[in-house]
Design an enzyme around this catalytic site. Sequence first.
Site, PDB file in Angstrom:
ATOM      1  N   ASP A   6       0.738  -1.182   0.218  1.00 26.97           N
ATOM      2  CA  ASP A   6       0.127  -0.053   0.020  1.00 26.97           C
ATOM      3  C   ASP A   6       0.870   1.058  -0.024  1.00 26.97           C
ATOM      4  OD1 ASP A   6      -2.481   1.516   0.246  1.00 26.97           O
ATOM      5  OD2 ASP A   6      -2.210   1.686   2.495  1.00 26.97           O
ATOM      6  N   SER A   7       0.319   2.438  -0.267  1.00 28.45           N
ATOM      7  CA  SER A   7       0.931   3.549   0.017  1.00 28.45           C
ATOM      8  C   SER A   7       1.844   3.718   1.329  1.00 28.45           C
ATOM      9  CB  SER A   7       0.173   4.741  -0.231  1.00 28.45           C
ATOM     10  OG  SER A   7      -1.022   4.815   0.498  1.00 28.45           O
ATOM     11  N   TYR A  38      -1.295   8.209  -1.949  1.00 25.25           N
ATOM     12  CA  TYR A  38      -1.260   8.024  -3.296  1.00 25.25           C
ATOM     13  C   TYR A  38      -2.323   8.647  -3.752  1.00 25.25           C
ATOM     14  CZ  TYR A  38       1.957   3.913  -3.821  1.00 25.25           C
ATOM     15  OH  TYR A  38       2.851   3.135  -3.808  1.00 25.25           O
ATOM     16  N   GLY A  39      -3.462   9.002  -3.157  1.00 27.12           N
ATOM     17  CA  GLY A  39      -4.795   9.488  -3.485  1.00 27.12           C
ATOM     18  C   GLY A  39      -4.839  10.825  -4.390  1.00 27.12           C
ATOM     19  N   CYS A  70      -4.665  -1.663  -1.716  1.00 26.40           N
ATOM     20  CA  CYS A  70      -4.970  -0.267  -1.673  1.00 26.40           C
ATOM     21  C   CYS A  70      -5.944  -0.101  -2.897  1.00 26.40           C
ATOM     22  CB  CYS A  70      -3.573   0.503  -1.946  1.00 26.40           C
ATOM     23  SG  CYS A  70      -3.745   2.285  -2.603  1.00 26.40           S
ATOM     24  N   ASN A  71      -7.234   0.520  -2.617  1.00 23.61           N
ATOM     25  CA  ASN A  71      -7.921   0.855  -3.449  1.00 23.61           C
ATOM     26  C   ASN A  71      -7.480   1.685  -4.828  1.00 23.61           C
ATOM     27  OD1 ASN A  71     -11.064  -0.184  -2.300  1.00 23.61           O
ATOM     28  ND2 ASN A  71      -9.380   0.484  -0.657  1.00 23.61           N
ATOM     29  N   THR A  72      -6.609   2.648  -4.532  1.00 21.74           N
ATOM     30  CA  THR A  72      -6.417   3.667  -5.309  1.00 21.74           C
ATOM     31  C   THR A  72      -5.324   3.163  -6.420  1.00 21.74           C
ATOM     32  OG1 THR A  72      -6.480   5.269  -3.540  1.00 21.74           O
ATOM     33  CG2 THR A  72      -5.232   5.880  -5.539  1.00 21.74           C
ATOM     34  N   GLU A 149      -1.839   7.795   8.679  1.00 23.14           N
ATOM     35  CA  GLU A 149      -0.379   7.703   8.762  1.00 23.14           C
ATOM     36  C   GLU A 149       0.109   8.512   9.919  1.00 23.14           C
ATOM     37  OE1 GLU A 149       1.825   6.304   6.280  1.00 23.14           O
ATOM     38  OE2 GLU A 149      -0.240   5.337   5.906  1.00 23.14           O
ATOM     39  N   CYS A 181     -11.081   2.928   1.056  1.00 22.16           N
ATOM     40  CA  CYS A 181      -9.728   3.429   0.990  1.00 22.16           C
ATOM     41  C   CYS A 181      -9.204   2.160   2.261  1.00 22.16           C
ATOM     42  CB  CYS A 181      -9.514   4.558   1.285  1.00 22.16           C
ATOM     43  SG  CYS A 181      -7.642   4.948   1.804  1.00 22.16           S
ATOM     44  N   THR A 182      -8.311   1.635   2.161  1.00 25.07           N
ATOM     45  CA  THR A 182      -7.955   0.603   3.275  1.00 25.07           C
ATOM     46  C   THR A 182      -7.548   1.278   4.466  1.00 25.07           C
ATOM     47  OG1 THR A 182      -5.616   0.463   2.132  1.00 25.07           O
ATOM     48  CG2 THR A 182      -7.386  -1.256   1.720  1.00 25.07           C
ATOM     49  N   HIS A 183      -6.963   2.465   4.341  1.00 24.93           N
ATOM     50  CA  HIS A 183      -6.716   3.451   5.461  1.00 24.93           C
ATOM     51  C   HIS A 183      -7.855   3.613   6.536  1.00 24.93           C
ATOM     52  CE1 HIS A 183      -2.930   4.367   3.399  1.00 24.93           C
ATOM     53  NE2 HIS A 183      -2.465   5.008   4.528  1.00 24.93           N
TER      54      HIS A 183
HETATM   55  N1  DGL Z   1      -4.760   3.073   1.275  1.00 27.81           N
HETATM   56  C1  DGL Z   1      -4.914   3.471  -0.115  1.00 27.81           C
HETATM   57  C2  DGL Z   1      -6.316   3.069  -0.817  1.00 27.81           C
HETATM   58  O1  DGL Z   1      -6.942   2.031  -0.275  1.00 27.81           O
HETATM   59  C3  DGL Z   1      -4.473   4.782  -0.388  1.00 27.81           C
HETATM   60  C4  DGL Z   1      -4.357   5.956   0.277  1.00 27.81           C
HETATM   61  C5  DGL Z   1      -3.629   7.023  -0.162  1.00 27.81           C
HETATM   62  O2  DGL Z   1      -2.316   6.944  -0.158  1.00 27.81           O
HETATM   63  O3  DGL Z   1      -4.116   8.179  -0.610  1.00 27.81           O
HETATM   64  O4  DGL Z   1      -6.913   3.785  -1.540  1.00 27.81           O
END
Ligand code: DGL
Length: 264
Positions: A6-7, A38-39, A70-72, A149, A181-183
């Site tokens: 993931d990011s 990443y988003g 990571c969805n992104t 984060e 988003c996994t976060h």
């Molecule tokens: N955890 C990531 C997701 O599921 C990315 C979050 C990010 O880095 O912006 O999209």
Amino acid sequence: MIGAFDSGLGGLSVLAAIARELPRADLVYLADTAHVPYGNKPDDFIRGRVLAIGRHLVEAHGCTLLVVACNTATAAAVNELRLQHPGIPVIGVEPGVKPAAQDSVSKRIAVLTTEATAKSERLARLIREHAGKVAVDIIACPGWATRVETLHLDGPEFTAEVRATVEPLLERGADRLVLGCTHYSFIAPLLAPLVRGRAELVDVAAAVARQVQRLASPPPGAGTGGHLTLLATSRPERLQAALPALGLGQLAAHVTGAAALARC
Ligand code: DGL
């Protein structure tokens, strides 16, 4: 060896579900902390990161299954990653639109996600194919991943921001809020009381872990494995410190740096 990335810390929510499902599997997790989030980044940048990380996990760590936690990154590059590694399963993570739409009683759901996923063609297609007649609000939540984060998961200011985001969705009648988003799994403890009795949160981490279990080959056997290596492209020591703060203190990991990969 199963590799997930993931990011940053978000994919640890998926990793924890995989570790629960497959306690004897050897796991390696890479957090691209040199480039988080990443988003708010362009697709071709994310694609470059995904392909470099995938290659590293396969070539340097011998991964035989990859999880894009990571969805992104999934929206931007899972197809290209599959083309790069045709011989191994590559499992992406996508917002749980399908289960949310199926279970929605009000026939209205919302997807909380990053800016990049919100405007992705992949999410638009997922909704076209799986939401049926259910109305879907897509809500970008800039800054939420960074909150995770920095381990600032609560506090009055952030609670007010989260409430201001979800309240209009609830008022419009959404009864399922998809954590896209996994976060955001780590924000669920803050979200849950704000939506209680009006909507349910939908998280796909456990479903992704079951898919890993189905595709892992050979199946991780009893009496071996169970090792976890955590890698980060910047400040790996933060990963170790984050585990207990994210409720993952049970994951005993060997933490190491992957700074060379930050420049790819
Ligand atoms: N955890 C990531 C997701 O599921 C990315 C979050 C990010 O880095 O912006 O999209």
